[in-house]
Write a protein that holds these residues in place. Structure first.
Motif, mmCIF file in Angstrom:
data_model
loop_
_atom_site.group_PDB
_atom_site.id
_atom_site.type_symbol
_atom_site.label_atom_id
_atom_site.label_comp_id
_atom_site.label_asym_id
_atom_site.label_seq_id
_atom_site.Cartn_x
_atom_site.Cartn_y
_atom_site.Cartn_z
ATOM 1 N N LYS A 48 -40.022 10.315 35.526
ATOM 2 C CA LYS A 48 -38.728 10.899 35.888
ATOM 3 C C LYS A 48 -39.273 11.512 37.413
ATOM 4 O O LYS A 48 -39.969 12.445 37.307
ATOM 5 C CB LYS A 48 -38.504 12.106 34.856
ATOM 6 N N PRO A 49 -38.757 10.997 38.373
ATOM 7 C CA PRO A 49 -39.062 11.544 39.779
ATOM 8 C C PRO A 49 -38.363 13.036 39.818
ATOM 9 O O PRO A 49 -37.733 13.431 38.884
ATOM 10 C CB PRO A 49 -38.503 10.438 40.547
ATOM 11 N N THR A 50 -38.681 13.523 40.869
ATOM 12 C CA THR A 50 -38.350 14.961 41.467
ATOM 13 C C THR A 50 -36.732 14.722 41.551
ATOM 14 O O THR A 50 -36.203 13.563 41.892
ATOM 15 C CB THR A 50 -38.688 15.280 42.763
ATOM 16 N N TYR A 51 -35.888 15.893 40.895
ATOM 17 C CA TYR A 51 -34.345 15.719 41.231
ATOM 18 C C TYR A 51 -34.049 15.411 42.492
ATOM 19 O O TYR A 51 -34.289 16.341 43.575
ATOM 20 C CB TYR A 51 -33.865 17.041 40.964
ATOM 21 N N GLY A 52 -33.275 14.528 42.892
ATOM 22 C CA GLY A 52 -32.812 14.127 44.089
ATOM 23 C C GLY A 52 -33.466 12.921 44.776
ATOM 24 O O GLY A 52 -33.165 12.525 46.016
ATOM 25 N N ARG A 53 -34.678 12.529 44.037
ATOM 26 C CA ARG A 53 -35.442 11.331 44.632
ATOM 27 C C ARG A 53 -34.586 10.173 44.544
ATOM 28 O O ARG A 53 -34.490 9.275 45.493
ATOM 29 C CB ARG A 53 -36.475 11.441 44.113
ATOM 30 N N CYS A 54 -33.907 9.986 43.579
ATOM 31 C CA CYS A 54 -33.092 8.890 43.211
ATOM 32 C C CYS A 54 -31.553 9.106 43.189
ATOM 33 O O CYS A 54 -31.268 10.133 42.448
ATOM 34 C CB CYS A 54 -33.604 8.065 41.727
ATOM 35 N N SER A 55 -30.834 8.218 43.738
ATOM 36 C CA SER A 55 -29.430 8.582 43.773
ATOM 37 C C SER A 55 -28.753 8.509 42.485
ATOM 38 O O SER A 55 -29.253 7.687 41.598
ATOM 39 C CB SER A 55 -28.624 7.641 44.698
ATOM 40 N N ARG A 56 -27.841 9.644 42.252
ATOM 41 C CA ARG A 56 -27.205 9.590 40.918
ATOM 42 C C ARG A 56 -25.870 8.891 41.089
ATOM 43 O O ARG A 56 -25.092 8.712 39.988
ATOM 44 C CB ARG A 56 -27.006 10.800 40.396
ATOM 45 N N TRP A 57 -25.513 8.140 42.357
ATOM 46 C CA TRP A 57 -24.335 7.651 42.473
ATOM 47 C C TRP A 57 -24.074 6.445 41.681
ATOM 48 O O TRP A 57 -24.885 5.651 41.658
ATOM 49 C CB TRP A 57 -23.929 7.358 43.969
ATOM 50 N N GLY A 58 -23.001 6.144 40.987
ATOM 51 C CA GLY A 58 -22.866 5.261 40.048
ATOM 52 C C GLY A 58 -23.381 5.152 38.776
ATOM 53 O O GLY A 58 -23.400 4.085 37.824
ATOM 54 N N ILE A 59 -23.955 6.225 38.276
ATOM 55 C CA ILE A 59 -24.662 6.289 36.857
ATOM 56 C C ILE A 59 -23.655 7.168 36.093
ATOM 57 O O ILE A 59 -23.391 8.615 36.738
ATOM 58 C CB ILE A 59 -25.987 7.082 37.271
ATOM 59 N N VAL A 60 -23.193 7.070 35.021
ATOM 60 C CA VAL A 60 -22.342 8.079 34.364
ATOM 61 C C VAL A 60 -23.006 9.221 33.902
ATOM 62 O O VAL A 60 -24.149 9.267 33.683
ATOM 63 C CB VAL A 60 -21.927 7.140 32.959
ATOM 64 N N ALA A 61 -22.314 10.111 34.387
ATOM 65 C CA ALA A 61 -23.086 11.607 34.301
ATOM 66 C C ALA A 61 -22.933 12.234 33.002
ATOM 67 O O ALA A 61 -21.910 12.062 32.079
ATOM 68 C CB ALA A 61 -22.329 12.524 35.176
ATOM 69 N N PHE A 62 -24.147 12.916 32.583
ATOM 70 C CA PHE A 62 -24.108 13.640 31.355
ATOM 71 C C PHE A 62 -24.176 15.013 31.916
ATOM 72 O O PHE A 62 -23.141 15.826 31.779
ATOM 73 C CB PHE A 62 -25.418 13.180 30.970
ATOM 74 N N ALA A 63 -25.206 15.647 32.258
ATOM 75 C CA ALA A 63 -25.305 16.952 33.158
ATOM 76 C C ALA A 63 -26.073 16.724 34.590
ATOM 77 O O ALA A 63 -27.073 16.518 34.517
ATOM 78 C CB ALA A 63 -26.301 17.715 32.217
ATOM 79 N N SER A 64 -24.959 16.863 35.251
ATOM 80 C CA SER A 64 -25.312 16.478 36.825
ATOM 81 C C SER A 64 -26.387 17.436 37.506
ATOM 82 O O SER A 64 -27.140 16.768 38.432
ATOM 83 C CB SER A 64 -24.071 16.581 37.488
ATOM 84 N N SER A 65 -26.844 18.429 36.889
ATOM 85 C CA SER A 65 -27.689 19.386 37.639
ATOM 86 C C SER A 65 -29.192 19.008 36.900
ATOM 87 O O SER A 65 -30.294 19.278 37.421
ATOM 88 C CB SER A 65 -27.545 20.773 37.531
ATOM 89 N N LEU A 66 -29.276 18.055 35.908
ATOM 90 C CA LEU A 66 -30.407 17.667 35.412
ATOM 91 C C LEU A 66 -30.845 16.104 35.296
ATOM 92 O O LEU A 66 -31.775 15.825 35.284
ATOM 93 C CB LEU A 66 -30.422 18.203 33.760
ATOM 94 N N ASP A 67 -29.672 15.177 35.389
ATOM 95 C CA ASP A 67 -29.882 13.751 35.358
ATOM 96 C C ASP A 67 -30.833 13.394 36.699
ATOM 97 O O ASP A 67 -30.602 13.511 37.687
ATOM 98 C CB ASP A 67 -28.509 13.172 35.418
ATOM 99 N N GLN A 68 -31.585 12.512 36.167
ATOM 100 C CA GLN A 68 -32.292 11.744 37.110
ATOM 101 C C GLN A 68 -32.813 10.336 36.655
ATOM 102 O O GLN A 68 -33.136 10.067 35.460
ATOM 103 C CB GLN A 68 -33.697 12.476 37.535
ATOM 104 N N ALA A 69 -32.712 9.331 37.490
ATOM 105 C CA ALA A 69 -32.641 7.946 37.125
ATOM 106 C C ALA A 69 -34.450 7.863 37.413
ATOM 107 O O ALA A 69 -35.144 8.439 38.333
ATOM 108 C CB ALA A 69 -32.124 6.932 37.999
#
Length: 494
Positions: free
Chosen positions: A196-217
């Protein structure tokens, strides 16, 4: 052909460039392996036509000498990523029939790098779960078994389909997402590597959101080198995501030297939980010795607010989920309930959501709505946010004191039987005890397979790194991987 899906990404990349194998051959071998792996229930939307077309294009690029590292590499895509024209359901009935007209940023980047999409992978509904038992597609089954016992085991969640597919050699790598451990826990349960990379390292755009301040691809792969190659293609600034970091992406693979002499590894005393199994404690101890033998300095550290992480997480994540999932109402797309005469718009919303959401999603939406409601907002949500700040500060303090990475167990046990913890949600939530702090603090974390328990099931160790220093973290993980020498694979029974 049967051996091709067993290749690692780095190995396949070199073979493709030398002309020893073609992307078409590699893709066809993986598609055949997927067809023979029905009992695992890992792939839920098959895309052989897209895979063949992408493989042909990749072969042309390789022939022309224009071949990035992932060119021609067959991957599985978690069903949380929107893929243009392909069902993207987040494993939920409420998104049945939804085929996006757009591509997520992460999958766009992978396809631009020449990767081949074999299909969409099973997962927990809306990424809510730790055992892949909340999916509308049914349970994913771990390819590992405990000795000769035929009991079906969980591959972990929510990225259980990704973990099972990589561990069973159905694909060379896969995408995952991690909100509270959903890459690292299933990676540990199936004997693969997940970061799991640092929050903000991978774009969340187009990934169905669960918890936006925690999700990371992040990537799920067969080893650290493959994870580094995949991660590099997945990262990068995206103007479409306001939380995406505008930072250069290093060449992660070139940073894998295995030299960690002089690195300082923190051992947090708060992670020694009451009732921790002896095998987990022994593995953690062995991991410490491995890093020390590789030249690292070990230092005991304190992360005093760790004990509040799980309760804070299970307030913040459901609160954000209840807000994000409000958009699923049956009006524009997805499932819509059959209405009775006299039903109005409110009844349509209620019936659609009651039918479309599974029990775990309903549970979290109700918890989230409760903690955000008037009279409880300050008592629960605001207090959890304050605790989150304290957890983040704990990590900042130890990193400021010279710690380069932190070593912890990845999970409190090896893979458990499907159905074993389904009746008790709290028991299920405890599976995230070692992983949620990383999401709350926005830090990078990686799970590396490090041994087997007495039942012959894989166990993983977790390394937590400094923000934006994934390259350094991957190198420490590479040193741990080399010392552990984990090469075990599940015996094929499916």
């Amino acid at each position: 052909m049967t051996e091709l899906p067993k290749m690692k990404i780095a190995e396949a990349r070199d073979a493709l460039r030398k002309g020893d194998v073609t992307a078409i051959e590699l893709t066809e071998a993986c598609l055949k392996a997927i067809d023979g792996a029905g009992p695992l229930n890992a792939f839920v939307h098959h895309t052989p036509e897209i895979a063949t077309e992408q493989a042909r294009a990749a072969d042309a690029r390789v022939k022309a000498g224009d071949a990035p590292a992932l060119c021609g590499i067959p991957l599985g895509i978690k069903d949380l990523f929107c893929t243009k024209g392909v069902p993207s359901q987040a494993a939920s009935r409420i998104l049945q029939g939804f085929r996006p007209e757009y591509e997520s940023t992460v999958t766009s980047q992978l396809f631009d790098a020449g990767a081949v999409m074999l299909g969409k992978l099973n997962m927990d509904e809306f990424a809510m779960g730790s055992s892949n038992e909340t999916s509308t597609y049914g349970d994913v089954v771990n390819p590992w078994r405990a000795g000769n016992d035929e009991t079906k085991l969980t591959p972990g969640g929510s990225s259980g389909g990704s973990a099972a597919a990589v561990a069973a050699d159905l694909c060379l790598g896969a995408t995952g997402t991690d909100t509270g451990g959903s890459i690292r826990q299933p990676a540990a349960f199936t004997g693969i590597t997940g970061i799991k990379p640092t929050y903000g390292r991978c774009s969340r755009w187009g990934i169905v959101a669960f918890a936006s301040s925690l999700d990371q691809a992040g990537p799920m792969a067969k080893d650290v080198r493959d994870a580094a190659i995949l991660l590099q293609a997945m990262c990068g600034h995206d103007p479409k995501d306001s939380t995406s970091a505008d930072l250069p992406v290093p060449d992660f693979e070139s940073m894998l030297t295995g030299d960690i002499k002089g690195k300082v590894i923190g051992i947090p005393r708060e992670y020694r939980m009451d009732g921790m199994p002896d095998e987990i404690e022994a593995l953690w101890s062995e991991g410490r010795k491995m890093l020390q033998d590789a030249g690292a300095e070990l230092r005991d550290i304190s992360l005093p607010h760790t004990k509040y992480a799980l309760p804070a997480y299970y307030v913040i994540a459901p609160a954000e989920a209840s807000s994000n999932l409000a958009r699923y109402d049956g009006v524009r797309y997805g499932h819509r309930a059959t209405l009775s005469q006299g039903d109005g718009i409110t009844e349509m919303y209620e019936k659609t959501r009651a039918e479309g959401f599974g029990d775990e999603v309903k549970r979290r939406v109700m918890i989230g709505t409760y903690v955000l409601s008037a009279g409880f907002y300050d008592a629960y949500y605001n207090r959890a946010r304050k605790v989150r700040t304290l957890i983040k500060r704990d990590f900042e303090t130890v990193f400021a004191e010279g710690i380069d990475a932190i070593l912890t167990p990845a999970t409190p046990s090896s893979a458990f039987a499907l159905g074993q913890e389904q009746a008790d949600p709290v028991q299920m939530y405890l599976n995230d005890v070692f992983t949620v702090t990383v999401n709350l603090a926005g830090l990078p974390g990686i799970a590396v397979p490090a041994g087997l328990d007495r039942k012959g099931l894989p166990l993983g160790l977790q390394l937590i790194g400094r923000p934006w220093e994934e390259g350094d973290l991957l190198n420490t993980a590479y040193a741990l991987e080399r010392a552990a020498g984990f090469v075990d694979k599940p015996a094929k029974w499916w």
